[in-house]
Write a protein that holds these residues in place. Structure first.
Motif, short mmCIF file in Angstrom:
data_model
loop_
_atom_site.label_atom_id
_atom_site.label_comp_id
_atom_site.label_asym_id
_atom_site.label_seq_id
_atom_site.Cartn_x
_atom_site.Cartn_y
_atom_site.Cartn_z
N GLN A 133 15.83 -2.15 -0.26
CA GLN A 133 14.91 -2.79 -1.22
C GLN A 133 13.95 -1.72 -1.76
O GLN A 133 12.77 -1.69 -1.43
CB GLN A 133 14.16 -3.94 -0.53
N PHE A 134 14.50 -0.86 -2.59
CA PHE A 134 13.77 0.34 -3.01
C PHE A 134 12.56 0.04 -3.89
O PHE A 134 11.54 0.73 -3.80
CB PHE A 134 14.72 1.30 -3.73
N SER A 135 12.65 -0.98 -4.74
CA SER A 135 11.50 -1.30 -5.59
C SER A 135 10.31 -1.77 -4.75
O SER A 135 9.15 -1.43 -5.04
CB SER A 135 11.88 -2.37 -6.62
N LYS A 136 10.58 -2.55 -3.70
CA LYS A 136 9.51 -3.00 -2.81
C LYS A 136 8.95 -1.82 -2.01
O LYS A 136 7.73 -1.74 -1.78
CB LYS A 136 10.02 -4.08 -1.85
N ALA A 137 9.84 -0.92 -1.60
CA ALA A 137 9.39 0.27 -0.87
C ALA A 137 8.45 1.11 -1.73
O ALA A 137 7.40 1.56 -1.27
CB ALA A 137 10.59 1.10 -0.43
N LEU A 138 8.81 1.29 -2.99
CA LEU A 138 7.96 2.07 -3.90
C LEU A 138 6.64 1.35 -4.16
O LEU A 138 5.59 2.00 -4.26
CB LEU A 138 8.70 2.33 -5.22
N ASP A 139 6.69 0.04 -4.27
CA ASP A 139 5.47 -0.73 -4.54
C ASP A 139 4.43 -0.51 -3.44
O ASP A 139 3.27 -0.19 -3.72
CB ASP A 139 5.81 -2.22 -4.66
N VAL A 140 4.85 -0.66 -2.18
CA VAL A 140 3.89 -0.50 -1.08
C VAL A 140 3.47 0.97 -0.94
O VAL A 140 2.32 1.27 -0.58
CB VAL A 140 4.43 -1.04 0.26
N LEU A 141 4.37 1.91 -1.25
CA LEU A 141 4.01 3.33 -1.17
C LEU A 141 2.97 3.71 -2.20
O LEU A 141 2.02 4.45 -1.90
CB LEU A 141 5.27 4.19 -1.35
N PHE A 142 3.12 3.23 -3.43
CA PHE A 142 2.13 3.56 -4.46
C PHE A 142 0.76 2.93 -4.14
O PHE A 142 -0.28 3.53 -4.41
CB PHE A 142 2.61 3.13 -5.84
N GLN A 143 0.77 1.74 -3.54
CA GLN A 143 -0.49 1.14 -3.09
C GLN A 143 -1.12 2.00 -2.00
O GLN A 143 -2.34 2.25 -2.01
CB GLN A 143 -0.25 -0.27 -2.56
N SER A 144 -0.30 2.43 -1.06
CA SER A 144 -0.77 3.28 0.03
C SER A 144 -1.32 4.59 -0.51
O SER A 144 -2.39 5.07 -0.08
CB SER A 144 0.39 3.56 1.00
N LEU A 145 -0.62 5.17 -1.47
CA LEU A 145 -1.03 6.45 -2.05
C LEU A 145 -2.41 6.36 -2.69
O LEU A 145 -3.27 7.24 -2.48
CB LEU A 145 0.00 6.88 -3.10
N GLU A 146 -2.66 5.29 -3.43
CA GLU A 146 -3.96 5.14 -4.09
C GLU A 146 -5.09 5.02 -3.07
O GLU A 146 -6.18 5.58 -3.27
CB GLU A 146 -3.95 3.91 -5.02
N LEU A 147 -4.85 4.31 -2.00
CA LEU A 147 -5.89 4.15 -0.97
C LEU A 147 -6.17 5.48 -0.27
O LEU A 147 -7.33 5.83 -0.02
CB LEU A 147 -5.46 3.09 0.04
N PHE A 148 -5.12 6.23 0.05
CA PHE A 148 -5.32 7.52 0.71
C PHE A 148 -6.03 8.50 -0.23
O PHE A 148 -6.80 9.36 0.23
CB PHE A 148 -3.99 8.10 1.20
N LYS A 149 -5.79 8.37 -1.52
CA LYS A 149 -6.52 9.21 -2.49
C LYS A 149 -8.00 8.84 -2.48
O LYS A 149 -8.86 9.73 -2.53
CB LYS A 149 -5.94 9.04 -3.89
N GLU A 150 -8.29 7.54 -2.43
CA GLU A 150 -9.69 7.09 -2.36
C GLU A 150 -10.36 7.64 -1.11
O GLU A 150 -11.55 7.99 -1.13
CB GLU A 150 -9.76 5.56 -2.36
N LEU A 151 -9.62 7.68 -0.02
CA LEU A 151 -10.15 8.17 1.25
C LEU A 151 -10.19 9.70 1.31
O LEU A 151 -10.72 10.27 2.27
CB LEU A 151 -9.30 7.65 2.41
N GLN A 152 -9.62 10.33 0.28
CA GLN A 152 -9.56 11.80 0.20
C GLN A 152 -8.86 12.41 1.41
O GLN A 152 -9.25 13.47 1.92
CB GLN A 152 -10.97 12.40 0.01
N ASP A 153 -7.83 11.72 1.86
CA ASP A 153 -7.03 12.19 2.99
C ASP A 153 -5.81 12.92 2.42
O ASP A 153 -4.76 12.32 2.16
CB ASP A 153 -6.60 11.00 3.85
N LYS A 154 -5.94 14.21 2.23
CA LYS A 154 -4.89 14.96 1.56
C LYS A 154 -3.62 15.07 2.39
O LYS A 154 -2.51 15.12 1.84
CB LYS A 154 -5.40 16.35 1.17
N ALA A 155 -3.76 15.11 3.69
CA ALA A 155 -2.57 15.16 4.54
C ALA A 155 -1.73 13.90 4.35
O ALA A 155 -0.50 13.97 4.23
CB ALA A 155 -2.97 15.33 6.00
N ALA A 156 -2.40 12.74 4.33
CA ALA A 156 -1.69 11.48 4.13
C ALA A 156 -1.14 11.38 2.71
O ALA A 156 -0.02 10.89 2.49
CB ALA A 156 -2.62 10.30 4.41
N VAL A 157 -1.91 11.85 1.73
CA VAL A 157 -1.44 11.86 0.34
C VAL A 157 -0.16 12.68 0.23
O VAL A 157 0.81 12.27 -0.43
CB VAL A 157 -2.52 12.41 -0.62
N GLY A 158 -0.14 13.84 0.88
CA GLY A 158 1.05 14.68 0.85
C GLY A 158 2.24 14.00 1.49
O GLY A 158 3.36 14.04 0.96
#
Length: 214
Positions: A133-158
């Protein structure tokens, strides 16, 4: 060249294993002196430290963490223990993993714990990817990415950016995958994540191979 690469990977993995063993020993020592919510936190950390190398031990610590967190009505501990249970079940290919990940996500959202939400969304991608279910996988990943960017967690962003590349690769979209792997590589180089750089470079090389850019 191949032998040199294999030797390099053995050295990298040996270094990681030694560091992880030291961490496990330190946590085990702290556990013997801990109680209440602190004990739950250490149990959760032990679970995460063990799940790649000793899954059964990780599951045992997770059971204790879940029971203790519930008895204390410790919401953050309950959420993290459920997240850990979901990850462990994902490793085992157990479809009930999403039940625990969904519960963890709900509690983390109630607590407004952005890091917990971001981590759980990232874990959910593994569930979806395993079922194609690749579209769902990408959906949750992009949500996760935005939150880690807000947290300025570069290791997690990477790490999340790298995983997005993995999803595109699984869909045979090698150009998109290469784009995200290169982004992840730049981030990991910026923070001097040597292990992350090494692994992402292998993905970059693989994409160039698949794109016939030898």
């Amino acid at each position: 060249m191949k032998k040199a690469f294999l030797f390099f990977m053995v050295v990298v993995l040996s270094t990681q294993l030694t560091a992880q063993t030291n961490k496990i020993d330190s946590l085990a020592a702290l556990l013997s002196e801990s109680k209440d919510t602190s004990r739950v936190n250490i149990l959760n950390e032990l679970t995460k430290a063990l799940w790649y190398s000793h899954l059964d031990s990780a599951a045992a610590y997770n059971n204790i963490a879940l029971q203790l967190a519930d008895s204390l009505s410790y919401r953050r501990g309950i959420a993290e223990a459920n997240r850990c249970r979901g990850v462990i079940l994902n490793f085992k290919g157990d479809t009930t993993s999403m039940i625990y990940l969904a519960k963890a996500l709900s509690i983390f959202k109630e607590l407004d714990n952005k890091r917990g939400v971001a981590a759980t969304l990232n874990n959910q991608n593994v569930f979806y990817m395993g079922r194609g279910q690749f579209s769902k996988a990408l959906d949750v990943l992009f949500q996760s990415l935005e939150l880690f960017k807000e947290l300025q967690d570069k290791a997690a962003v990477g790490a999340v950016t790298n995983q997005i590349g993995v999803i595109y690769d699984a869909q045979n979209d090698y150009s998109a995958a290469l784009n995200y792997f290169l982004q992840a590589l730049a981030i990991r180089r910026e923070i001097n994540d040597v292990h992350g750089v090494a692994f992402t470079l292998t993905r970059v090389g693989d994409m160039y191979f698949k794109l016939k850019q030898l």
